[in-house]
Design a protein around this motif. Structure first.
Motif, PDB file in Angstrom:
ATOM      1  N   ALA A 134       0.710 -10.573 -13.558  1.00 31.31           N
ATOM      2  CA  ALA A 134       0.489 -12.021 -13.610  1.00 31.31           C
ATOM      3  C   ALA A 134      -0.010 -12.338 -15.016  1.00 31.31           C
ATOM      4  O   ALA A 134      -1.139 -11.994 -15.373  1.00 31.31           O
ATOM      5  CB  ALA A 134      -0.522 -12.454 -12.557  1.00 31.31           C
ATOM      6  N   LEU A 135       0.859 -12.940 -15.828  1.00 28.86           N
ATOM      7  CA  LEU A 135       0.543 -13.176 -17.235  1.00 28.86           C
ATOM      8  C   LEU A 135       0.853 -14.613 -17.614  1.00 28.86           C
ATOM      9  O   LEU A 135       1.558 -15.312 -16.896  1.00 28.86           O
ATOM     10  CB  LEU A 135       1.362 -12.215 -18.106  1.00 28.86           C
ATOM     11  N   SER A 136       0.337 -15.027 -18.752  1.00 27.93           N
ATOM     12  CA  SER A 136       0.634 -16.385 -19.206  1.00 27.93           C
ATOM     13  C   SER A 136       0.640 -16.449 -20.720  1.00 27.93           C
ATOM     14  O   SER A 136       0.030 -15.632 -21.398  1.00 27.93           O
ATOM     15  CB  SER A 136      -0.370 -17.378 -18.634  1.00 27.93           C
ATOM     16  N   LEU A 137       1.365 -17.445 -21.222  1.00 26.42           N
ATOM     17  CA  LEU A 137       1.427 -17.732 -22.642  1.00 26.42           C
ATOM     18  C   LEU A 137       0.890 -19.140 -22.842  1.00 26.42           C
ATOM     19  O   LEU A 137       1.353 -20.081 -22.199  1.00 26.42           O
ATOM     20  CB  LEU A 137       2.873 -17.675 -23.149  1.00 26.42           C
ATOM     21  N   ASP A 138      -0.091 -19.279 -23.723  1.00 28.69           N
ATOM     22  CA  ASP A 138      -0.635 -20.585 -24.085  1.00 28.69           C
ATOM     23  C   ASP A 138       0.019 -21.007 -25.390  1.00 28.69           C
ATOM     24  O   ASP A 138      -0.014 -20.256 -26.367  1.00 28.69           O
ATOM     25  CB  ASP A 138      -2.152 -20.530 -24.270  1.00 28.69           C
ATOM     26  N   PHE A 139       0.586 -22.198 -25.397  1.00 29.33           N
ATOM     27  CA  PHE A 139       1.337 -22.658 -26.553  1.00 29.33           C
ATOM     28  C   PHE A 139       0.473 -23.455 -27.513  1.00 29.33           C
ATOM     29  O   PHE A 139      -0.470 -24.134 -27.114  1.00 29.33           O
ATOM     30  CB  PHE A 139       2.538 -23.486 -26.100  1.00 29.33           C
ATOM     31  N   VAL A 140       0.829 -23.365 -28.791  1.00 30.43           N
ATOM     32  CA  VAL A 140       0.173 -24.144 -29.832  1.00 30.43           C
ATOM     33  C   VAL A 140       0.447 -25.608 -29.540  1.00 30.43           C
ATOM     34  O   VAL A 140       1.569 -25.994 -29.224  1.00 30.43           O
ATOM     35  CB  VAL A 140       0.720 -23.755 -31.226  1.00 30.43           C
ATOM     36  N   GLN A 161       0.817  -1.209   0.000  1.00 38.11           N
ATOM     37  CA  GLN A 161       0.000   0.000   0.000  1.00 38.11           C
ATOM     38  C   GLN A 161       0.857   1.268   0.000  1.00 38.11           C
ATOM     39  O   GLN A 161       0.635   2.172  -0.806  1.00 38.11           O
ATOM     40  CB  GLN A 161      -0.933  -0.003   1.200  1.00 38.11           C
ATOM     41  N   LYS A 162       1.844   1.343   0.887  1.00 40.20           N
ATOM     42  CA  LYS A 162       2.673   2.552   0.992  1.00 40.20           C
ATOM     43  C   LYS A 162       3.456   2.839  -0.283  1.00 40.20           C
ATOM     44  O   LYS A 162       3.657   3.996  -0.649  1.00 40.20           O
ATOM     45  CB  LYS A 162       3.643   2.433   2.168  1.00 40.20           C
ATOM     46  N   ASN A 163       3.913   1.789  -0.950  1.00 40.95           N
ATOM     47  CA  ASN A 163       4.707   1.968  -2.169  1.00 40.95           C
ATOM     48  C   ASN A 163       3.852   1.951  -3.435  1.00 40.95           C
ATOM     49  O   ASN A 163       4.392   1.981  -4.534  1.00 40.95           O
ATOM     50  CB  ASN A 163       5.797   0.900  -2.245  1.00 40.95           C
ATOM     51  N   ARG A 164       2.538   1.884  -3.243  1.00 43.38           N
ATOM     52  CA  ARG A 164       1.580   1.915  -4.351  1.00 43.38           C
ATOM     53  C   ARG A 164       1.929   0.880  -5.425  1.00 43.38           C
ATOM     54  O   ARG A 164       1.878   1.144  -6.619  1.00 43.38           O
ATOM     55  CB  ARG A 164       1.486   3.328  -4.926  1.00 43.38           C
ATOM     56  N   LEU A 165       2.283  -0.323  -4.960  1.00 44.26           N
ATOM     57  CA  LEU A 165       2.732  -1.365  -5.876  1.00 44.26           C
ATOM     58  C   LEU A 165       1.602  -1.927  -6.733  1.00 44.26           C
ATOM     59  O   LEU A 165       1.826  -2.303  -7.884  1.00 44.26           O
ATOM     60  CB  LEU A 165       3.432  -2.480  -5.097  1.00 44.26           C
ATOM     61  N   ALA A 166       0.391  -1.956  -6.197  1.00 40.82           N
ATOM     62  CA  ALA A 166      -0.738  -2.427  -7.007  1.00 40.82           C
ATOM     63  C   ALA A 166      -1.015  -1.447  -8.149  1.00 40.82           C
ATOM     64  O   ALA A 166      -1.261  -1.873  -9.285  1.00 40.82           O
ATOM     65  CB  ALA A 166      -1.979  -2.610  -6.133  1.00 40.82           C
ATOM     66  N   GLU A 167      -0.939  -0.155  -7.863  1.00 43.18           N
ATOM     67  CA  GLU A 167      -1.139   0.852  -8.906  1.00 43.18           C
ATOM     68  C   GLU A 167      -0.036   0.760  -9.957  1.00 43.18           C
ATOM     69  O   GLU A 167      -0.277   0.920 -11.151  1.00 43.18           O
ATOM     70  CB  GLU A 167      -1.179   2.262  -8.296  1.00 43.18           C
ATOM     71  N   ARG A 168       1.174   0.475  -9.494  1.00 38.71           N
ATOM     72  CA  ARG A 168       2.309   0.321 -10.392  1.00 38.71           C
ATOM     73  C   ARG A 168       2.079  -0.857 -11.343  1.00 38.71           C
ATOM     74  O   ARG A 168       2.376  -0.780 -12.533  1.00 38.71           O
ATOM     75  CB  ARG A 168       3.563   0.107  -9.548  1.00 38.71           C
ATOM     76  N   ALA A 169       1.556  -1.950 -10.805  1.00 40.98           N
ATOM     77  CA  ALA A 169       1.275  -3.130 -11.628  1.00 40.98           C
ATOM     78  C   ALA A 169       0.205  -2.821 -12.673  1.00 40.98           C
ATOM     79  O   ALA A 169       0.240  -3.350 -13.782  1.00 40.98           O
ATOM     80  CB  ALA A 169       0.838  -4.296 -10.748  1.00 40.98           C
ATOM     81  N   LYS A 170      -0.731  -1.938 -12.330  1.00 40.77           N
ATOM     82  CA  LYS A 170      -1.772  -1.550 -13.293  1.00 40.77           C
ATOM     83  C   LYS A 170      -1.194  -0.775 -14.465  1.00 40.77           C
ATOM     84  O   LYS A 170      -1.774  -0.758 -15.543  1.00 40.77           O
ATOM     85  CB  LYS A 170      -2.847  -0.705 -12.601  1.00 40.77           C
ATOM     86  N   VAL A 171      -0.053  -0.130 -14.260  1.00 40.09           N
ATOM     87  CA  VAL A 171       0.606   0.612 -15.330  1.00 40.09           C
ATOM     88  C   VAL A 171       1.548  -0.299 -16.113  1.00 40.09           C
ATOM     89  O   VAL A 171       1.532  -0.325 -17.344  1.00 40.09           O
ATOM     90  CB  VAL A 171       1.387   1.823 -14.756  1.00 40.09           C
ATOM     91  N   LEU A 172       2.379  -1.053 -15.390  1.00 41.60           N
ATOM     92  CA  LEU A 172       3.368  -1.908 -16.052  1.00 41.60           C
ATOM     93  C   LEU A 172       2.725  -3.109 -16.749  1.00 41.60           C
ATOM     94  O   LEU A 172       3.193  -3.533 -17.809  1.00 41.60           O
ATOM     95  CB  LEU A 172       4.403  -2.401 -15.035  1.00 41.60           C
ATOM     96  N   GLY A 173       1.681  -3.650 -16.167  1.00 37.21           N
ATOM     97  CA  GLY A 173       1.056  -4.856 -16.703  1.00 37.21           C
ATOM     98  C   GLY A 173       0.558  -4.720 -18.126  1.00 37.21           C
ATOM     99  O   GLY A 173       0.917  -5.525 -18.987  1.00 37.21           O
ATOM    100  N   PRO A 174      -0.269  -3.710 -18.433  1.00 37.91           N
ATOM    101  CA  PRO A 174      -0.751  -3.569 -19.809  1.00 37.91           C
ATOM    102  C   PRO A 174       0.380  -3.353 -20.818  1.00 37.91           C
ATOM    103  O   PRO A 174       0.328  -3.862 -21.937  1.00 37.91           O
ATOM    104  CB  PRO A 174      -1.674  -2.347 -19.745  1.00 37.91           C
ATOM    105  N   SER A 175       1.404  -2.642 -20.416  1.00 38.41           N
ATOM    106  CA  SER A 175       2.553  -2.435 -21.296  1.00 38.41           C
ATOM    107  C   SER A 175       3.252  -3.764 -21.577  1.00 38.41           C
ATOM    108  O   SER A 175       3.604  -4.067 -22.729  1.00 38.41           O
ATOM    109  CB  SER A 175       3.524  -1.448 -20.646  1.00 38.41           C
ATOM    110  N   LEU A 176       3.446  -4.554 -20.547  1.00 40.76           N
ATOM    111  CA  LEU A 176       4.066  -5.865 -20.718  1.00 40.76           C
ATOM    112  C   LEU A 176       3.173  -6.788 -21.537  1.00 40.76           C
ATOM    113  O   LEU A 176       3.649  -7.514 -22.412  1.00 40.76           O
ATOM    114  CB  LEU A 176       4.382  -6.498 -19.362  1.00 40.76           C
ATOM    115  N   LEU A 177       1.883  -6.743 -21.294  1.00 40.63           N
ATOM    116  CA  LEU A 177       0.945  -7.573 -22.056  1.00 40.63           C
ATOM    117  C   LEU A 177       1.034  -7.242 -23.553  1.00 40.63           C
ATOM    118  O   LEU A 177       1.060  -8.145 -24.400  1.00 40.63           O
ATOM    119  CB  LEU A 177      -0.480  -7.383 -21.543  1.00 40.63           C
ATOM    120  N   THR A 178       1.117  -5.976 -23.878  1.00 47.27           N
ATOM    121  CA  THR A 178       1.263  -5.564 -25.271  1.00 47.27           C
ATOM    122  C   THR A 178       2.540  -6.141 -25.882  1.00 47.27           C
ATOM    123  O   THR A 178       2.536  -6.647 -27.005  1.00 47.27           O
ATOM    124  CB  THR A 178       1.271  -4.021 -25.381  1.00 47.27           C
ATOM    125  N   ARG A 179       3.612  -6.102 -25.125  1.00 51.34           N
ATOM    126  CA  ARG A 179       4.888  -6.638 -25.626  1.00 51.34           C
ATOM    127  C   ARG A 179       4.816  -8.156 -25.799  1.00 51.34           C
ATOM    128  O   ARG A 179       5.379  -8.699 -26.748  1.00 51.34           O
ATOM    129  CB  ARG A 179       6.016  -6.233 -24.689  1.00 51.34           C
TER     130      ARG A 179
END
Length: 139
Positions: free
Chosen positions: A68-74, A29-47
């Protein structure tokens, strides 16, 4: 009475672990890590979607939320000639390159659980490692 459940596991009702959990929540909470993940996550998902498009013969789908992301393989056409799943092969290629990802077991999904305090250069490194591991699997 049958509905009475006092609990009997050693990890339950442990004041030290409860305190550690509260401190962890306070740091998040103090380091606003959940908010940070909301910013970094979509950028990483795009990549990762870009990686999926580059390696479409290997990666079928990318999904996730926050860091928290995942890749599903063919699915491989002839599994009788393959001793490991693609997800497992990519897992080991990532390990060889110094990146730990969640072991996929016998499934076709590779899961990524990045720390909430990850730095951008570490995200860049992770994407590069995944790209190299996927390129190896495609060849």
């Amino acid at each position: 009475a049958p509905e009475l459940n006092l609990g009997y596991f050693t990890h339950e009702k442990n004041p030290l672990m409860a305190r550690a959990g509260l401190i962890t929540l306070d740091i998040i909470q103090k380091n606003r890590l959940a908010e940070r993940a909301k910013v970094l996550g979509p950028s990483l998902l795009t990549r990762l979607v870009e990686l999926q498009q580059r390696h479409a013969n290997v990666v079928e789908r990318v999904r996730g939320r926050g860091l928290a992301l995942s890749l599903d393989f063919v699915t491989q056409a002839d599994v009788s000639t393959n001793t490991r799943s693609r997800a497992e092969a990519v897992f080991f290629r990532c390990i060889e390159r110094g990146m730990i990802v969640n072991y996929p077991g016998y499934g076709r999904t590779l899961k990524l659980s990045l720390p909430l305090n990850i730095e951008q250069n570490d995200i860049d490194l992770a994407v590069n490692v995944l790209n190299d591991a996927l390129a190896d699997e495609a060849s």
